[in-house]
Write a protein that holds these residues in place. Structure first.
Motif, PDB file in Angstrom:
ATOM      1  N   CYS A 139      -7.567  -3.649   0.362  1.00 44.31           N
ATOM      2  CA  CYS A 139      -7.167  -2.401   0.010  1.00 44.31           C
ATOM      3  C   CYS A 139      -6.731  -2.904  -1.534  1.00 44.31           C
ATOM      4  CB  CYS A 139      -5.329  -3.544   0.316  1.00 44.31           C
ATOM      5  SG  CYS A 139      -4.116  -2.803  -0.591  1.00 44.31           S
ATOM      6  N   CYS A 147      -3.669  -5.629  -3.149  1.00 44.75           N
ATOM      7  CA  CYS A 147      -3.701  -6.424  -2.957  1.00 44.75           C
ATOM      8  C   CYS A 147      -4.678  -7.704  -2.366  1.00 44.75           C
ATOM      9  CB  CYS A 147      -2.154  -7.284  -2.040  1.00 44.75           C
ATOM     10  SG  CYS A 147      -2.932  -6.600  -0.062  1.00 44.75           S
ATOM     11  N   CYS A 205      -2.498  -1.074   1.812  1.00 46.69           N
ATOM     12  CA  CYS A 205      -2.257  -1.640   3.339  1.00 46.69           C
ATOM     13  C   CYS A 205      -0.608  -1.191   3.135  1.00 46.69           C
ATOM     14  CB  CYS A 205      -2.567  -3.207   2.835  1.00 46.69           C
ATOM     15  SG  CYS A 205      -0.863  -4.576   2.563  1.00 46.69           S
ATOM     16  N   CYS A 257       2.050  -3.063   0.559  1.00 43.37           N
ATOM     17  CA  CYS A 257       1.471  -2.742  -0.774  1.00 43.37           C
ATOM     18  C   CYS A 257       2.953  -1.276  -0.827  1.00 43.37           C
ATOM     19  CB  CYS A 257       0.295  -2.792  -1.072  1.00 43.37           C
ATOM     20  SG  CYS A 257      -0.620  -4.134  -1.456  1.00 43.37           S
ATOM     21  N   ARG A 308       6.435  -2.629  -1.631  1.00 40.53           N
ATOM     22  CA  ARG A 308       7.072  -3.261  -2.940  1.00 40.53           C
ATOM     23  C   ARG A 308       5.922  -2.562  -3.969  1.00 40.53           C
ATOM     24  NH1 ARG A 308       2.639  -8.661  -0.659  1.00 40.53           N
ATOM     25  NH2 ARG A 308       1.324  -7.270  -0.831  1.00 40.53           N
TER      26      ARG A 308
END
Ligand SMILES: [Zn+2]
Ligand SMILES: [Zn+2]
Length: 244
Positions: free
Chosen positions: A53, A56, A70, A73, A76
């Motif tokens: 990803c 992250c 992903c 992610c 957020r």
């Protein structure tokens, strides 16, 4: 200083008096074995494999290959630019990190940081443009309790290897947040909100930084630390953890 020397002396003695055991499985290590982790456990460490990803740094499942990011992610907001981790936080790695953090086994810092160094080299993670390596700090109470900051212990050999400056006094951690381990995902971000700040008088304007920590789980700790660094002017914040 004297305390520190005494402790390191005693630590050395321990190794002489007691037979050395593998910190993960507790099997007795052969005397000739130079590594601190037994070969069997070493082979069981689960490596984080690409594709990653782009935020992250976790392994992307097949259905997300074309998005590069992903599902977690997408939902957020993370304040760092990109995170990297060589290992998956489970099994042997989880045990080793636990021993390292909570049982004062900072003898594990070198072999664990070696895994991170190898990862940087393997994937050519660009460190050239980075100005500083910053370990995620503990708050004072927790530092007294544990006697060392695991992130700093991991960061020192990495800084040395890549000829970078490590700055342990740049970031400050304030509140004694509950250990993230005890909390559910949705409580973690709240638990660390506003818990970091940058030491006054330190100029981070346009600086490119690498944050070091042992584990990235929800990413909220690294994200809060990155937010404080960016508020102080930092341009890029990368995160490197042993596991995610
Ligand atoms: Zn073992
Ligand atoms: Zn992600």
């Amino acid at each position: 200083m004297i305390n520190f020397m005494l402790r390191s002396l005693l630590r050395g003695l321990k190794g002489i008096i007691y037979p050395k055991t593998c910190p993960s499985c507790k099997a007795k290590l052969k005397e000739a074995e130079e590594e601190l982790i037994c070969k069997r456990c070493c082979s069981q460490i689960k490596i984080n494999l690409p594709p990653f990803c782009v935020l992250c740094g976790r392994h992307l499942e097949k259905e997300n290959f074309n998005k590069n990011i992903c599902p977690g992610c997408v939902r957020r907001k993370l304040h760092f630019d990109r995170a990297f981790s060589p290992c998956v936080y489970e099994g042997v790695t989880k045990k080793l990190i636990h021993e390292f953090k909570y049982k004062g086994k900072n003898i594990l810092a070198r072999p664990l940081s070696r895994i991170m160094i190898n990862f940087i080299k393997e994937y050519n993670i660009p460190l050239d443009f980075l100005d500083l390596i910053i370990p995620v700090p503990l708050d004072n109470a927790r530092l007294r309790e544990r006697e060392f900051n695991q992130s700093e212990e991991l960061g020192i050999p990495i800084a040395r290897e890549f000829n970078k400056e490590i700055a342990s006094k740049v970031l400050l951690r304030h509140r004694r947040t509950k250990s993230q381990v005890e909390l559910k995902d949705n409580q973690r971000a709240l638990n660390v909100a506003g818990s970091f700040s940058v030491n006054k008088g330190i100029n981070l304007n346009k600086k490119n930084l690498l944050l070091i920590d042992d584990v990235l789980t929800t990413g909220s700790t690294s994200s809060e630390a990155a937010r404080a660094l960016k508020n102080a002017g930092a341009q890029t914040v990368f995160v490197l953890t042993l596991a995610n």
